[in-house]
Design an enzyme around this catalytic site. Structure first.
Site, PDB file in Angstrom:
ATOM      1  N   GLU A  22       0.843  -1.201   0.000  1.00  0.00           N
ATOM      2  CA  GLU A  22       0.000   0.000   0.000  1.00  0.00           C
ATOM      3  C   GLU A  22       0.875   1.248   0.000  1.00  0.00           C
ATOM      4  O   GLU A  22       0.594   2.217  -0.713  1.00  0.00           O
ATOM      5  CB  GLU A  22      -0.922  -0.022   1.220  1.00  0.00           C
ATOM      6  CG  GLU A  22      -1.807   1.194   1.381  1.00  0.00           C
ATOM      7  CD  GLU A  22      -1.202   2.213   2.326  1.00  0.00           C
ATOM      8  OE1 GLU A  22      -1.372   3.423   2.085  1.00  0.00           O
ATOM      9  OE2 GLU A  22      -0.552   1.795   3.295  1.00  0.00           O
ATOM     10  N   ASP A  33       0.735   3.775  -3.270  1.00  0.00           N
ATOM     11  CA  ASP A  33       0.374   5.175  -3.121  1.00  0.00           C
ATOM     12  C   ASP A  33       1.273   6.058  -3.981  1.00  0.00           C
ATOM     13  O   ASP A  33       0.809   6.996  -4.651  1.00  0.00           O
ATOM     14  CB  ASP A  33       0.486   5.565  -1.649  1.00  0.00           C
ATOM     15  CG  ASP A  33       0.248   7.046  -1.410  1.00  0.00           C
ATOM     16  OD1 ASP A  33      -0.899   7.488  -1.598  1.00  0.00           O
ATOM     17  OD2 ASP A  33       1.203   7.758  -1.051  1.00  0.00           O
ATOM     18  N   ASP A  57      -6.805   1.206   1.016  1.00  0.00           N
ATOM     19  CA  ASP A  57      -5.495   0.563   1.168  1.00  0.00           C
ATOM     20  C   ASP A  57      -5.345  -0.616   0.216  1.00  0.00           C
ATOM     21  O   ASP A  57      -4.268  -0.832  -0.360  1.00  0.00           O
ATOM     22  CB  ASP A  57      -5.292   0.093   2.606  1.00  0.00           C
ATOM     23  CG  ASP A  57      -5.037   1.232   3.579  1.00  0.00           C
ATOM     24  OD1 ASP A  57      -4.826   2.370   3.118  1.00  0.00           O
ATOM     25  OD2 ASP A  57      -5.066   0.980   4.801  1.00  0.00           O
ATOM     26  N   GLU A  76      -4.516   0.557  -3.321  1.00  0.00           N
ATOM     27  CA  GLU A  76      -3.111   0.959  -3.451  1.00  0.00           C
ATOM     28  C   GLU A  76      -2.184  -0.248  -3.374  1.00  0.00           C
ATOM     29  O   GLU A  76      -1.163  -0.302  -4.076  1.00  0.00           O
ATOM     30  CB  GLU A  76      -2.761   1.974  -2.373  1.00  0.00           C
ATOM     31  CG  GLU A  76      -3.444   3.316  -2.594  1.00  0.00           C
ATOM     32  CD  GLU A  76      -3.124   4.341  -1.541  1.00  0.00           C
ATOM     33  OE1 GLU A  76      -3.112   5.541  -1.868  1.00  0.00           O
ATOM     34  OE2 GLU A  76      -2.888   3.946  -0.364  1.00  0.00           O
TER      35      GLU A  76
END
Length: 224
Positions: free
Chosen positions: A40, A44, A113, A116
């Protein structure tokens, strides 16, 4: 607890290393270290680079301030959570029975989450081109709609009131029902001397957003 998946393909991409997909779909409640958190973190950054590039390509003459507003709308938690739900990513999330009972799968932060993490896993498995192609396919339609579409309803309602020098909206919780693992909140959005609207959701934030959307639609005449 869901069994560890032998799944190799998700959203049209087949992983060369299925363990990366498994890691991206493993909630921290199930594993102390082999879970989606590190992916995650990576996803991102990959998402940010891809979306920023998309925006520069699509709006070559636009100022940095507006580009930044578009960017924020496209990578915000609500947008990522909606993507997770619409693509079914969160449906494949593996977690403990306790976390399932607590409604972890329905939490926006968890859903975001997972989105990502899957992007991070794609990046490690197939490189930036693979992750970028996935992002371009699913984020480009959102990008064309403009930043206001992705602005949360509470913010839109607040800005509508500010533009008319009206009192700011406020929210009251009218009821909380249902079991602890799947509560239902009833929230009322109010703009003094203008009106109110009531909505329900499985989280306070969700109910507030729905109530704000309903009230804004009434105030702007979109709902007769």
């Amino acid at each position: 607890m869901r069994p560890m998946s032998n799944q190799k393909t998700i959203v049209g991409y087949t992983f060369k290393s299925p363990s990366l997909l498994e890691e991206a779909l493993t909630h921290p409640s199930l594993s102390g270290s082999h879970n989606y958190q590190r992916l995650e973190f990576l996803g991102d950054r990959v998402l940010g680079l891809s979306v920023a590039t998309l925006l520069l390509e699509a709006f070559p003459g636009e100022a940095e301030g507006k580009l930044n507003r578009r960017f924020t709308a496209l990578v915000r938690r609500e947008t990522l959570a909606e993507m997770s739900r619409s693509l079914g990513l969160v449906d494949d999330l593996m977690l403990t029975p306790g976390a399932e009972t607590e409604g972890t799968r329905t939490k926006e932060a968890v859903q975001a989450d997972v989105t990502e993490a899957v992007i991070g896993a794609m990046y490690l498995d197939g490189g930036f081109e693979v992750a970028d192609a996935f992002i371009r396919k699913h984020w480009a339609p959102l990008m064309k709609e403009g930043p206001s579409v992705h602005k949360d309803h509470k913010t839109q309602l607040q800005e509508w009131c500010q533009a008319r020098s009206l009192p700011l909206p406020y929210y009251k919780m009218l009821d909380r029902s249902g079991p602890d693992h799947s509560p239902v909140f009833t929230i009322q959005a109010i703009v003094e001397n203008k009106g109110s609207a009531t909505a329900q959701g499985n989280a306070k934030r969700q109910a507030e957003q729905a109530a704000a959307a309903d009230l804004l639609a009434t105030l702007t005449g979109e709902r007769k």
